[in-house]
Scaffold this motif. Structure first.
Motif, PDB file in Angstrom:
ATOM      1  N   SER A  43       0.807  -1.221   0.000  1.00 62.98           N
ATOM      2  CA  SER A  43       0.000   0.000   0.000  1.00 62.98           C
ATOM      3  C   SER A  43       0.844   1.276   0.000  1.00 62.98           C
ATOM      4  O   SER A  43       0.394   2.304  -0.501  1.00 62.98           O
ATOM      5  N   ALA A  44       2.044   1.223   0.535  1.00 63.46           N
ATOM      6  CA  ALA A  44       2.905   2.420   0.511  1.00 63.46           C
ATOM      7  C   ALA A  44       3.270   2.789  -0.923  1.00 63.46           C
ATOM      8  O   ALA A  44       3.290   3.965  -1.288  1.00 63.46           O
ATOM      9  N   LEU A  45       3.530   1.782  -1.735  1.00 66.70           N
ATOM     10  CA  LEU A  45       3.857   2.023  -3.137  1.00 66.70           C
ATOM     11  C   LEU A  45       2.597   2.377  -3.933  1.00 66.70           C
ATOM     12  O   LEU A  45       2.590   3.341  -4.695  1.00 66.70           O
ATOM     13  N   VAL A  46       1.547   1.644  -3.719  1.00 65.73           N
ATOM     14  CA  VAL A  46       0.304   1.840  -4.473  1.00 65.73           C
ATOM     15  C   VAL A  46      -0.358   3.162  -4.098  1.00 65.73           C
ATOM     16  O   VAL A  46      -1.038   3.778  -4.920  1.00 65.73           O
ATOM     17  N   GLY A  47      -0.154   3.611  -2.883  1.00 59.48           N
ATOM     18  CA  GLY A  47      -0.755   4.868  -2.427  1.00 59.48           C
ATOM     19  C   GLY A  47      -0.298   6.078  -3.215  1.00 59.48           C
ATOM     20  O   GLY A  47      -0.975   7.110  -3.208  1.00 59.48           O
ATOM     21  N   ASN A  48       0.817   5.970  -3.903  1.00 60.02           N
ATOM     22  CA  ASN A  48       1.323   7.100  -4.698  1.00 60.02           C
ATOM     23  C   ASN A  48       0.772   7.110  -6.119  1.00 60.02           C
ATOM     24  O   ASN A  48       1.029   8.050  -6.859  1.00 60.02           O
ATOM     25  N   TRP A  49       0.062   6.071  -6.508  1.00 56.49           N
ATOM     26  CA  TRP A  49      -0.500   5.990  -7.857  1.00 56.49           C
ATOM     27  C   TRP A  49      -1.751   6.850  -7.962  1.00 56.49           C
ATOM     28  O   TRP A  49      -2.374   7.217  -6.965  1.00 56.49           O
ATOM     29  N   ALA A  50      -2.155   7.142  -9.186  1.00 55.59           N
ATOM     30  CA  ALA A  50      -3.418   7.847  -9.431  1.00 55.59           C
ATOM     31  C   ALA A  50      -4.570   6.934  -8.999  1.00 55.59           C
ATOM     32  O   ALA A  50      -4.453   5.704  -9.009  1.00 55.59           O
ATOM     33  N   TRP A  51      -5.680   7.525  -8.616  1.00 54.12           N
ATOM     34  CA  TRP A  51      -6.773   6.732  -8.066  1.00 54.12           C
ATOM     35  C   TRP A  51      -7.328   5.678  -9.019  1.00 54.12           C
ATOM     36  O   TRP A  51      -7.713   4.593  -8.554  1.00 54.12           O
ATOM     37  N   LEU A  96      -7.561   1.808  -7.908  1.00 55.28           N
ATOM     38  CA  LEU A  96      -8.816   1.074  -7.994  1.00 55.28           C
ATOM     39  C   LEU A  96      -8.628  -0.229  -8.754  1.00 55.28           C
ATOM     40  O   LEU A  96      -9.060  -1.295  -8.294  1.00 55.28           O
ATOM     41  N   GLY A  97      -7.966  -0.168  -9.885  1.00 52.65           N
ATOM     42  CA  GLY A  97      -7.704  -1.374 -10.665  1.00 52.65           C
ATOM     43  C   GLY A  97      -6.863  -2.381  -9.899  1.00 52.65           C
ATOM     44  O   GLY A  97      -7.141  -3.583  -9.910  1.00 52.65           O
ATOM     45  N   PHE A  98      -5.822  -1.887  -9.232  1.00 45.95           N
ATOM     46  CA  PHE A  98      -4.941  -2.773  -8.461  1.00 45.95           C
ATOM     47  C   PHE A  98      -5.718  -3.498  -7.375  1.00 45.95           C
ATOM     48  O   PHE A  98      -5.635  -4.723  -7.229  1.00 45.95           O
TER      49      PHE A  98
END
Length: 68
Positions: free
Chosen positions: A29-37, A41-43
């Motif tokens: 989640s630390a890495l994914v939290g920096n992605w666009a929403w 959502l897809g992840f």
């Protein structure tokens, strides 16, 4: 019909699978939290569904004792 050890073992394996998968995804989640929403959502949609894939052969094994 006598109960077998496969059902309690299978339940333990399912619970372990859920625990390991949730820890793995939560640690990402630390890495994914920096992605666009939309990417987040897809992840989370994909990872929320993918963990179910190993359940079919596991449930089959629990019922019949065979993997196929």
């Amino acid at each position: 019909m006598t109960p077998t050890w496969r059902k309690p073992a299978g339940i333990f394996i399912i619970l372990a699978l859920i625990a390991v998968w949730s820890i793995l995804i939560a640690s990402a989640s630390a890495l994914v939290g920096n992605w666009a929403w939309p990417l987040q959502l897809g992840f989370y949609l994909v990872t929320g569904i993918v963990w179910i894939a190993p359940l079919k052969p596991l449930l089959l094994w629990m019922e019949t004792g065979r993997w196929r």
